[in-house]
Design a protein around this motif. Structure first.
Motif, PDB file in Angstrom:
ATOM      1  N   LEU A  12       2.722  43.082 -20.986  1.00 31.17           N
ATOM      2  CA  LEU A  12       1.950  42.248 -20.060  1.00 31.17           C
ATOM      3  C   LEU A  12       0.474  42.186 -20.424  1.00 31.17           C
ATOM      4  N   GLU A  13       0.030  43.012 -21.370  1.00 34.13           N
ATOM      5  CA  GLU A  13      -1.319  42.885 -21.917  1.00 34.13           C
ATOM      6  C   GLU A  13      -1.292  42.123 -23.236  1.00 34.13           C
ATOM      7  N   ARG A  14      -0.170  42.173 -23.933  1.00 30.18           N
ATOM      8  CA  ARG A  14      -0.086  41.526 -25.249  1.00 30.18           C
ATOM      9  C   ARG A  14      -0.106  40.010 -25.125  1.00 30.18           C
ATOM     10  N   TYR A  15       0.668  39.462 -24.202  1.00 27.42           N
ATOM     11  CA  TYR A  15       0.742  38.001 -24.081  1.00 27.42           C
ATOM     12  C   TYR A  15      -0.470  37.487 -23.319  1.00 27.42           C
ATOM     13  N   THR A  16      -0.987  36.348 -23.756  1.00 23.79           N
ATOM     14  CA  THR A  16      -2.183  35.776 -23.148  1.00 23.79           C
ATOM     15  C   THR A  16      -1.918  34.308 -22.800  1.00 23.79           C
ATOM     16  N   TYR A  71      -0.583  34.148 -17.959  1.00 26.28           N
ATOM     17  CA  TYR A  71      -0.991  35.556 -17.909  1.00 26.28           C
ATOM     18  C   TYR A  71      -2.392  35.724 -17.332  1.00 26.28           C
ATOM     19  N   ASP A  72      -3.225  34.701 -17.467  1.00 29.68           N
ATOM     20  CA  ASP A  72      -4.522  34.717 -16.779  1.00 29.68           C
ATOM     21  C   ASP A  72      -4.306  34.697 -15.267  1.00 29.68           C
ATOM     22  N   ALA A  73      -3.382  33.852 -14.812  1.00 29.86           N
ATOM     23  CA  ALA A  73      -3.097  33.749 -13.376  1.00 29.86           C
ATOM     24  C   ALA A  73      -2.442  35.022 -12.853  1.00 29.86           C
ATOM     25  N   GLY A 113      -4.329  42.859 -15.882  1.00 23.98           N
ATOM     26  CA  GLY A 113      -5.418  43.799 -16.121  1.00 23.98           C
ATOM     27  C   GLY A 113      -6.249  44.087 -14.894  1.00 23.98           C
ATOM     28  N   GLY A 114      -6.226  43.164 -13.917  1.00 23.50           N
ATOM     29  CA  GLY A 114      -7.011  43.351 -12.714  1.00 23.50           C
ATOM     30  C   GLY A 114      -6.279  44.080 -11.595  1.00 23.50           C
TER      31      GLY A 114
END
Length: 243
Positions: free
Chosen positions: A80-84, A88-90, A94-95
């Motif tokens: 879930l950190e690898r894909y952007t 993944y922004d939505a 990371g937040g």
């Protein structure tokens, strides 16, 4: 509950984890094919022009081939950190606070052309491989994945919410999955903002205080996050947008 997300072509570089360890990934029954595909990609990367051709890349994208060449030695990140990208922004993994991240790790998974499926905290390297690719000597990914991925997903307990895009949905049929279509209030299919809305829905389901176990529970969890889901079939939902 398992929410299946589409992957993204764009991926974060680098990582802080050790090199790829298939035995550390979820769904270990997929490892023989994962290994075969990773070996094939790394070997293909030795011929850059052929890699560009097979992967449908331009000459400006040789760095993607370099990523495949380093599959077995590159550092890893949680999936879930690898894909952007927009979805993944939505989602904004990371937040999330630690407790919410732990829920997301359990409830979310990414459909992957290389790994079949990767749970949120599965550590993977950056790579390039699309769902519609045909690999020399191996064939189409659909023909490779279906016989092993469909049985694996059939063993998943609880609800499966399928947010995959077409090429990745083709890698495994999931007859009992709940599907979600993003539409406007007038019923028109949303294309441009589709990924953003699916990312917001994934975040709502991943962090819900009570894990949904029914379709009604899904609808309620989304509603509490300000997202409207309408049931239009036994296993079909529509996410109603304001655009």
């Amino acid at each position: 509950m398992l929410v299946l997300l589409p992957p993204s072509e764009t991926k974060a570089a680098g990582g802080d984890g050790p090199p790829l360890d298939l035995d550390a990934l979820s769904f270990p029954e997929l490892n023989p094919l994962r290994r075969k595909l990773a070996d094939a990609l790394a070997e293909l990367a030795g011929d850059v022009p052929e890699s560009l051709n097979v992967l449908g890349l331009s000459g400006r994208q040789e760095e993607e081939v370099a990523r495949n060449a380093a599959l077995w030695s590159a550092p890893t990140l949680p999936a879930l950190e690898r894909y952007t990208g927009v979805l993944y922004d939505a989602l904004d993994y990371g937040g999330l606070r630690p407790a919410a991240r732990a829920k997301a790790d359990r409830r979310l998974a990414v459909a992957s052309a290389l790994f079949g499926i990767a749970r949120g905290d599965d550590r993977i390297p950056a790579y390039r491989l699309s769902g519609g690719t045909t690999l020399p000597a191996l064939g189409t990914l659909r023909s490779l994945w279906r016989p092993v991925l469909e049985p694996a997903l059939a063993e998943v307990d609880g609800l499966i919410v399928d947010l995959r895009s077409g090429a990745y949905a083709a890698l495994a049929r999931i007859p009992r999955a709940i599907t979600v279509r993003v539409v406007t209030a007038s019923g028109r299919t949303v294309s441009h903002f589709n990924k953003a809305y699916k990312g917001k829905l994934a975040a709502a389901l991943a962090t819900a205080s009570r894990e949904p176990s029914t379709v009604e529970g899904l609808i309620g969890a989304a509603e509490r996050a300000g997202i409207t889901l309408d049931r239009v079939g036994e296993q079909e939902l529509e996410l109603i947008t304001d655009r």
